[in-house]
Design an enzyme around this catalytic site. Structure first.
Site, PDB file in Angstrom:
ATOM      1  N   TYR A  81      -0.693  -0.538  10.352  1.00 35.85           N
ATOM      2  CA  TYR A  81      -0.919  -1.210   9.066  1.00 35.85           C
ATOM      3  C   TYR A  81       0.334  -1.112   8.192  1.00 35.85           C
ATOM      4  O   TYR A  81       0.761  -2.100   7.580  1.00 35.85           O
ATOM      5  CB  TYR A  81      -2.113  -0.543   8.386  1.00 35.85           C
ATOM      6  CG  TYR A  81      -2.463  -1.085   7.041  1.00 35.85           C
ATOM      7  CD1 TYR A  81      -3.025  -2.340   6.898  1.00 35.85           C
ATOM      8  CD2 TYR A  81      -2.249  -0.326   5.891  1.00 35.85           C
ATOM      9  CE1 TYR A  81      -3.366  -2.835   5.656  1.00 35.85           C
ATOM     10  CE2 TYR A  81      -2.586  -0.810   4.636  1.00 35.85           C
ATOM     11  CZ  TYR A  81      -3.146  -2.064   4.521  1.00 35.85           C
ATOM     12  OH  TYR A  81      -3.486  -2.557   3.286  1.00 35.85           O
TER      13      TYR A  81
ATOM     14  N   LYS B  64       2.663  -4.045   6.570  1.00 39.26           N
ATOM     15  CA  LYS B  64       2.863  -4.130   5.116  1.00 39.26           C
ATOM     16  C   LYS B  64       4.347  -4.089   4.751  1.00 39.26           C
ATOM     17  O   LYS B  64       4.794  -4.787   3.836  1.00 39.26           O
ATOM     18  CB  LYS B  64       2.121  -2.981   4.419  1.00 39.26           C
ATOM     19  CG  LYS B  64       0.628  -3.204   4.321  1.00 39.26           C
ATOM     20  CD  LYS B  64       0.346  -4.216   3.229  1.00 39.26           C
ATOM     21  CE  LYS B  64      -1.079  -4.671   3.167  1.00 39.26           C
ATOM     22  NZ  LYS B  64      -1.290  -5.821   2.296  1.00 39.26           N
TER      23      LYS B  64
ATOM     24  N   SER C 158       0.860  -1.185   0.000  1.00 42.50           N
ATOM     25  CA  SER C 158       0.000   0.000   0.000  1.00 42.50           C
ATOM     26  C   SER C 158       0.894   1.232   0.000  1.00 42.50           C
ATOM     27  O   SER C 158       1.996   1.207   0.558  1.00 42.50           O
ATOM     28  CB  SER C 158      -0.851  -0.013   1.264  1.00 42.50           C
ATOM     29  OG  SER C 158      -1.415   1.251   1.477  1.00 42.50           O
ATOM     30  N   SER C 159       0.392   2.320  -0.602  1.00 45.51           N
ATOM     31  CA  SER C 159       1.220   3.539  -0.669  1.00 45.51           C
ATOM     32  C   SER C 159       1.448   4.149   0.715  1.00 45.51           C
ATOM     33  O   SER C 159       2.325   4.999   0.868  1.00 45.51           O
ATOM     34  CB  SER C 159       0.577   4.563  -1.601  1.00 45.51           C
ATOM     35  OG  SER C 159      -0.721   4.888  -1.158  1.00 45.51           O
ATOM     36  N   CYS C 160       0.696   3.702   1.733  1.00 47.91           N
ATOM     37  CA  CYS C 160       0.894   4.272   3.071  1.00 47.91           C
ATOM     38  C   CYS C 160       2.157   3.743   3.752  1.00 47.91           C
ATOM     39  O   CYS C 160       2.478   4.144   4.862  1.00 47.91           O
ATOM     40  CB  CYS C 160      -0.321   4.045   3.967  1.00 47.91           C
ATOM     41  SG  CYS C 160      -0.526   2.338   4.451  1.00 47.91           S
TER      42      CYS C 160
ATOM     43  N   HIS D  86     -12.932   3.508   3.140  1.00 52.26           N
ATOM     44  CA  HIS D  86     -12.083   4.572   2.608  1.00 52.26           C
ATOM     45  C   HIS D  86     -12.970   5.724   2.121  1.00 52.26           C
ATOM     46  O   HIS D  86     -14.193   5.598   2.047  1.00 52.26           O
ATOM     47  CB  HIS D  86     -11.220   4.036   1.465  1.00 52.26           C
ATOM     48  CG  HIS D  86     -10.157   3.087   1.932  1.00 52.26           C
ATOM     49  ND1 HIS D  86     -10.305   1.724   1.864  1.00 52.26           N
ATOM     50  CD2 HIS D  86      -8.947   3.305   2.487  1.00 52.26           C
ATOM     51  CE1 HIS D  86      -9.221   1.154   2.353  1.00 52.26           C
ATOM     52  NE2 HIS D  86      -8.385   2.082   2.745  1.00 52.26           N
TER      53      HIS D  86
END
Ligand code: GFB
Length: 314
Positions: A138, A142, A109-111, A181
């Site tokens: 999270y 990841k 994920s881009s986070c 989201h």
């Protein structure tokens, strides 16, 4: 190209990403797309995962399963997001190594990137600064998954690759207002307001954060492309290369769903990361680009939501 007649296991097939992946693989002619429900195998349980891999022997794995959610769910359920995701990645990667899976794609994920890193975000910015607090748990899970792929490659020679998608939307998204989201939340809020005739719709935060949105069918297409053409250890960003502010997104959804509504911002809710725009030049360099423009994608996501409501009402 990976072999279309060999079995491919898609984890998380009931979710938005997994279900899009199953559709894409079937369209591409894969003869054996394997799935497992949570009742059949709890992916947090190594013994159950091992037994499933021993029984089904997939040649390929697309690892789309995860406990996911929007900013509020991430901020309020960090223990669950950390535990579930750490376990789900550890068990599946370990079983894939043990049963000699020929290729595995892990989705991040881009986070995972630092909160305040330069934009657009290049893959090498990983682990160069502190994470955004609302999704730190999270993101750490990841990152552990991504690093596990690298570790299995280095120690055991496994062809495990990883891709980092931007914010996604599309069919089978979660429309629950506390855990979703922003895209499904706003589609639902404008739809409900249109039905009740409410004059205003509340958008969390200031509306100033910027996000990049990709339709999940484009992501699934990119994943198949990477399974066919990408074998490197380094993770690769998957996005569209353009972002919008949350305020602009709210206006776009309002125009499609309920043009009469007035947008009000609730600044007591968190903004999260100020901006998350992926640099997708490596993916473009390989020859892949997204196809679904944002306005058309939002309109089709709204159509899907309405059709789901219609089915639920019958
Ligand atoms: O999509 P979202 O929940 O996740 O929120 P993140 C994006 C932005 O939209 C934030 C705003 O600035 C929210 O405050 N927003 C406005 C809303 N109205 C709403 C609303 O009604 N619901 C929601 N949910 N947001 C998540 C991470 O971050 O993105 C995850 O928490 C993951 O770890 C995921 O990476 C892709 O983009 O902020």
């Amino acid at each position: 190209m990976i072999n279309r007649s060999q079995p491919v296991f898609v984890t998380g097939h009931r979710g938005m990403v997994g279900s899009a992946m199953v559709r894409r693989l079937k369209d591409a002619g894969f003869e054996q797309v394997l799935t497992a429900t949570r009742q059949e195998v709890d992916l947090r349980d190594q013994a159950a995962v091992d037994a499933w891999f021993d029984a089904h022997r997939p040649a390929y794995v697309i690892h789309a399963a995860g406990t996911v959610g929007g900013i509020h769910a991430n901020a309020t359920r960090p223990a669950e997001f950390l535990y579930d995701n750490l376990m789900i990645h550890a068990t599946v990667l370990h079983a894939a190594w043990r049963t000699r899976v020929a290729k595995l794609l892990y989705l991040g994920s881009s986070c995972i990137y630092p909160r305040d890193c330069p934009q657009p975000i290049r893959e090498e910015y990983l682990l160069t600064g502190p994470l955004e607090k609302t999704n730190e748990a999270y993101a750490i899970a990841k990152i552990a998954g991504l690093k596990s792929c690298e570790a299995y490659r280095r120690q055991h020679g496994c062809n495990f690759i990883s891709a980092m998608p931007t914010n996604l939307y599309g069919p089978n998204d979660n429309f629950d207002l506390t855990s979703s989201h922003v895209m499904p939340a706003l589609i639902r809020k404008f739809h409900d307001a249109a039905l009740s005739g409410a004059p205003q719709v509340t958008v969390w935060g200031t509306g100033r954060p910027r996000r990049e949105f990709m339709h999940v069918d484009d992501l699934a297409d990119a994943c198949l492309f990477l399974m066919d053409h990408y074998d490197e250890e380094r993770t690769i960003n998957v996005g569209v290369g353009e972002d919008v502010s949350i305020g602009e997104l709210a206006e776009l959804i309002r125009d499609i769903v309920y043009p009469q509504a007035e947008i009000v911002f609730d600044a007591s809710m968190p903004d999260g990361t100020p901006r998350k725009l992926l640099d997708v030049s490596r993916l473009h360099g390989l020859g892949w680009r997204h196809r679904i423009p944002l306005r058309a994608g939002v309109a089709s996501a709204y159509q899907w939501y309405c059709s789901r409501l219609a089915v639920a009402a019958t």
